[in-house]
Scaffold this active site. Structure first.
Site, PDB file in Angstrom:
ATOM      1  N   SER A   1       0.965  -1.219  -0.042  1.00  0.00           N
ATOM      2  CA  SER A   1      -0.098  -0.036   0.012  1.00  0.00           C
ATOM      3  C   SER A   1       0.935   1.095  -0.047  1.00  0.00           C
ATOM      4  CB  SER A   1      -0.949   0.078   1.283  1.00  0.00           C
ATOM      5  OG  SER A   1      -1.864  -1.216   1.182  1.00  0.00           O
TER       6      SER A   1
ATOM      7  N   ARG B   1     -12.965 -14.224  -1.547  1.00  0.00           N
ATOM      8  CA  ARG B   1     -12.166 -14.895  -0.610  1.00  0.00           C
ATOM      9  C   ARG B   1     -12.862 -15.972   0.447  1.00  0.00           C
ATOM     10  NH1 ARG B   1      -7.364 -10.444   0.328  1.00  0.00           N
ATOM     11  NH2 ARG B   1      -6.065 -11.189  -1.810  1.00  0.00           N
TER      12      ARG B   1
ATOM     13  N   ASP C   1      -6.695  -7.978   4.562  1.00  0.00           N
ATOM     14  CA  ASP C   1      -5.880  -8.682   3.692  1.00  0.00           C
ATOM     15  C   ASP C   1      -5.340  -9.976   4.553  1.00  0.00           C
ATOM     16  OD1 ASP C   1      -6.601  -6.768   1.672  1.00  0.00           O
ATOM     17  OD2 ASP C   1      -4.672  -5.904   2.131  1.00  0.00           O
TER      18      ASP C   1
ATOM     19  N   GLY D   1      -6.063  -3.846  -7.857  1.00  0.00           N
ATOM     20  CA  GLY D   1      -7.289  -2.858  -7.297  1.00  0.00           C
ATOM     21  C   GLY D   1      -6.692  -1.657  -6.941  1.00  0.00           C
TER      22      GLY D   1
END
Ligand code: S3P
Length: 437
Positions: free
Chosen positions: A9, A344, A313, A83
């Site tokens: 990130s 997921r 995540d 994404g």
């Protein structure tokens, strides 16, 4: 002692914002994985000068061209599997007088984009969906934005950051309210570059306001810490006794908006020590420390509510660890998992069940009862790097055998994952090296 690659990130944001600054940014520790290579390559196509990302995280210099220096690209911008690249770029471009077409791989083309294009459209940008509704490919025509106040229905740092970036490139104030606090790397970095960003709220609503940005952003000098999300796989290996009497991971980012799994692993009975903590010097920095995981007797817990955005995540590896903990682990309030690189919830449940685990899929999470006997079989990763790595950890534990159908997908966020896993697990064959025909 091991290290993990740079935070994904933070690396995306460092590249995007360095391109928008005026002058030379010096960035080290950047993640060289496929996702960040996608961000670097779309920035090059827009006219920024971004060198190749070194495999060892050594320093690169990015010469920012300022928002005015970016131009409409000749080709489609391919965001690959990322994404974060797609959504943050949609925000950045929305504020500029340029036109671009964004696309991505099969996984990214199945993920929702209206969560950013709708609010950006309300600010004044124009979007055309070239294919399916709510999906890439998309054409963005930016420019002419007005100041904006938006209440998001999801706690998403990608939505929040897209709007902040639109505010930066259009030079208009933006306010975002989210139903829980998502990761705050953009806010920290923007402050560091001279912008005024205010934030506050409680567990059920968090408000972020970009009130002013200088006409030129200061360049960055940044060392990106190791990615907590990548370290999570090795914390799990250490706790489950797959890496000897202790496993030390150096220089891991410990931004509190990211470390929910540390709290949950400890609540499960896991022993993890934090050493050499380097606090962020001011709200614009990022804290980091060394983490040491010890083999531990783990038990099941319930994970729900405002911790979810702080470990979103890490839920694939949490699901795998739950299958080795005693008792029931339940994850709720995590419906966002259905629109990640794969669904997921479904992919985790199907794969765990296929290996012989005791798992129940829920609309917004799952229930896992552990421990069952040795887990064995082949798993399907569905283009999802974190699914591949989570089951890779399971397969590296003595007695378990997991064949991962597409181990190469780990390169998205963790180049070198399988080699490091094999080294930590004492040379036991790993799924990446043991691919079924
Ligand atoms: C990210 C935000 C999260 C996370 C993703 C990276 C980011 O997504 O799952 O891996 O860098 O902003 P959402 O914002 O969609 O929750």
């Amino acid at each position: 002692m091991i290290t993990v690659p740079g935070d994904k990130s933070i690396s995306h944001r460092a590249l995007l914002l360095s391109a928008l600054a005026r002058g030379e940014s010096r960035l080290s520790g950047l993640l060289p994985g496929a996702d960040c290579r996608s961000t670097a390559s779309v920035l090059r196509a827009l006219g920024a000068s971004v060198p190749p990302l070194p495999p060892d995280g050594s320093e690169i210099r990015v010469t920012g061209v300022g928002p005015e220096g970016l131009r409409s690209p000749a080709e489609r911008l391919d965001c690959g599997n990322s994404g974060t690249t797609a959504r943050l770029l949609l925000g950045l471009l929305a504020g500029l007088p340029v036109e671009a077409t964004l696309t991505g791989d099969e996984s990214l083309r199945s993920r929702p984009m209206r969560r950013v294009t709708e609010p950006l459209g309300e600010m004044g940008a124009q979007f055309s969906e070239v294919g399916e509704p709510d999906r890439l490919p998309l054409i963005v025509k930016g420019g002419g934005l007005s100041s904006f106040s938006y209440r998001s229905t999801v706690a998403s740092a990608q939505v929040k950051s897209a709007l902040l970036l639109a505010g930066v490139t259009a030079r208009v104030p933006v306010e975002i309210e989210e139903p829980g606090r998502s990761r705050d790397h953009s806010e920290r970095m923007l402050r560091r570059m001279g912008c005024e960003v205010e934030e506050g709220g409680g567990p059920e609503e968090w408000r972020v306001r970009l009130t002013a940005c200088p006409s030129t952003l200061d360049p960055l000098e940044l060392h990106v810490p190791g990615d907590f999300s990548s370290a999570a796989f090795f914390l799990a290996l250490g706790l489950l006794g797959g890496a000897g009497s202790r496993l030390r991971i150096a220089n891991v980012g410990l931004n509190p908006t990211r470390t929910g799994l540390l709290d949950v692993f400890r609540e499960m009975g896991g022993r993890i020590e934090v050493e050499n903590l380097r606090e962020a010097e001011d709200p614009s920095g990022e804290p980091a420390a060394d983490l040491v995981a010890f083999p531990s007797e783990l038990h099941g817990v319930t994970v729900a509510g405002d911790v979810i955005p702080r470990l979103i995540d890490e839920i694939p590896i949490l699901g795998v660890v739950a299958a080795r903990a005693s008792g029931v682990t339940e994850v709720r309030d995590a419906e966002e998992l259905r629109v990640k690189e794969s669904d997921r919830i479904r992919v985790l449940a199907e794969n765990l069940a296929g290996l012989g685990g005791d798992v129940e899929e829920l609309p917004d999470g799952f229930r896992v009862k552990g421990p069952t006997g040795p887990l064995r079989g082949r798993i399907a990763v569905h283009h999802d790097h974190r699914i591949a790595m989570a089951f890779g950890v399971l397969g590296a534990l003595p007695g378990h055998e997991v064949v991962v159908d597409d181990p190469a997908v780990a390169d998205v966020s963790f180049p070198g994952f399988w080699t490091l896993l094999e080294a930590c697990a004492g040379g036991a064959p790993t799924p990446g090296a043991n691919q079924a025909p």
